[in-house]
Design a protein around this motif. Sequence first.
Motif, PDB file in Angstrom:
ATOM      1  N   THR A 109       0.835  -1.204   0.000  1.00 12.47           N
ATOM      2  CA  THR A 109       0.000   0.000   0.000  1.00 12.47           C
ATOM      3  C   THR A 109       0.868   1.251   0.000  1.00 12.47           C
ATOM      4  O   THR A 109       0.607   2.205  -0.734  1.00 12.47           O
ATOM      5  CB  THR A 109      -0.941   0.003   1.221  1.00 12.47           C
ATOM      6  N   VAL A 110       1.923   1.246   0.815  1.00 15.71           N
ATOM      7  CA  VAL A 110       2.819   2.404   0.895  1.00 15.71           C
ATOM      8  C   VAL A 110       3.436   2.689  -0.466  1.00 15.71           C
ATOM      9  O   VAL A 110       3.432   3.835  -0.935  1.00 15.71           O
ATOM     10  CB  VAL A 110       3.915   2.188   1.974  1.00 15.71           C
ATOM     11  N   PHE A 163       8.786   5.156  -2.611  1.00 24.23           N
ATOM     12  CA  PHE A 163       8.349   4.069  -3.487  1.00 24.23           C
ATOM     13  C   PHE A 163       9.419   2.988  -3.580  1.00 24.23           C
ATOM     14  O   PHE A 163       9.138   1.799  -3.387  1.00 24.23           O
ATOM     15  CB  PHE A 163       8.011   4.608  -4.884  1.00 24.23           C
ATOM     16  N   VAL A 164      10.647   3.371  -3.892  1.00 25.98           N
ATOM     17  CA  VAL A 164      11.722   2.395  -4.095  1.00 25.98           C
ATOM     18  C   VAL A 164      11.990   1.603  -2.810  1.00 25.98           C
ATOM     19  O   VAL A 164      12.071   0.370  -2.837  1.00 25.98           O
ATOM     20  CB  VAL A 164      13.010   3.090  -4.599  1.00 25.98           C
ATOM     21  N   LEU A 208       3.929   5.785  -5.351  1.00 28.54           N
ATOM     22  CA  LEU A 208       4.038   5.826  -6.813  1.00 28.54           C
ATOM     23  C   LEU A 208       3.086   6.864  -7.390  1.00 28.54           C
ATOM     24  O   LEU A 208       3.471   7.653  -8.259  1.00 28.54           O
ATOM     25  CB  LEU A 208       3.737   4.443  -7.389  1.00 28.54           C
ATOM     26  N   ASP A 209       1.868   6.899  -6.877  1.00 33.49           N
ATOM     27  CA  ASP A 209       0.911   7.922  -7.325  1.00 33.49           C
ATOM     28  C   ASP A 209       1.426   9.320  -7.014  1.00 33.49           C
ATOM     29  O   ASP A 209       1.373  10.213  -7.844  1.00 33.49           O
ATOM     30  CB  ASP A 209      -0.437   7.689  -6.641  1.00 33.49           C
ATOM     31  N   ARG A 210       1.945   9.508  -5.818  1.00 37.55           N
ATOM     32  CA  ARG A 210       2.409  10.825  -5.375  1.00 37.55           C
ATOM     33  C   ARG A 210       3.719  11.251  -6.028  1.00 37.55           C
ATOM     34  O   ARG A 210       4.089  12.425  -5.989  1.00 37.55           O
ATOM     35  CB  ARG A 210       2.560  10.860  -3.848  1.00 37.55           C
ATOM     36  N   SER A 211       4.434  10.303  -6.640  1.00 34.01           N
ATOM     37  CA  SER A 211       5.711  10.653  -7.268  1.00 34.01           C
ATOM     38  C   SER A 211       5.533  11.435  -8.567  1.00 34.01           C
ATOM     39  O   SER A 211       6.506  11.981  -9.085  1.00 34.01           O
ATOM     40  CB  SER A 211       6.531   9.388  -7.551  1.00 34.01           C
ATOM     41  N   ALA A 212       4.296  11.475  -9.078  1.00 31.47           N
ATOM     42  CA  ALA A 212       3.998  12.188 -10.329  1.00 31.47           C
ATOM     43  C   ALA A 212       4.937  11.742 -11.447  1.00 31.47           C
ATOM     44  O   ALA A 212       5.645  12.545 -12.057  1.00 31.47           O
ATOM     45  CB  ALA A 212       4.052  13.698 -10.122  1.00 31.47           C
TER      46      ALA A 212
END
Length: 104
Positions: A14-15, A35-36, A20-24
Amino acid sequence: MAWVVLVISGILETVWAVALDRSAGFSRLVPSAVFVVALILSMAGLAWALREIPVGTGYAVWVGIGAVGTALVGMIALGEPVTFPRVVCLFLVIAGVVGLKLSH
């Protein structure tokens, strides 16, 4: 212990999905780094848990936790719609995950 690691790995799924969504599109450094790190830890935990849990059960539980967690974050924190069909479907996924655990 494998089940605890699997649940934590599912939460980390989930994190990394939210990061990933927030990384634009990996254009923002902090969410990209989160994400990584979360992805690596999530996959490592899944791999470790699969030493004791059958792959079909472990993977389905991991994905289920990640999918439900991501959908909940989307609805609670990111303004995604909360509809009756979505909530029912999330409960069905949870029921499937619990069923897999109980039948293991």
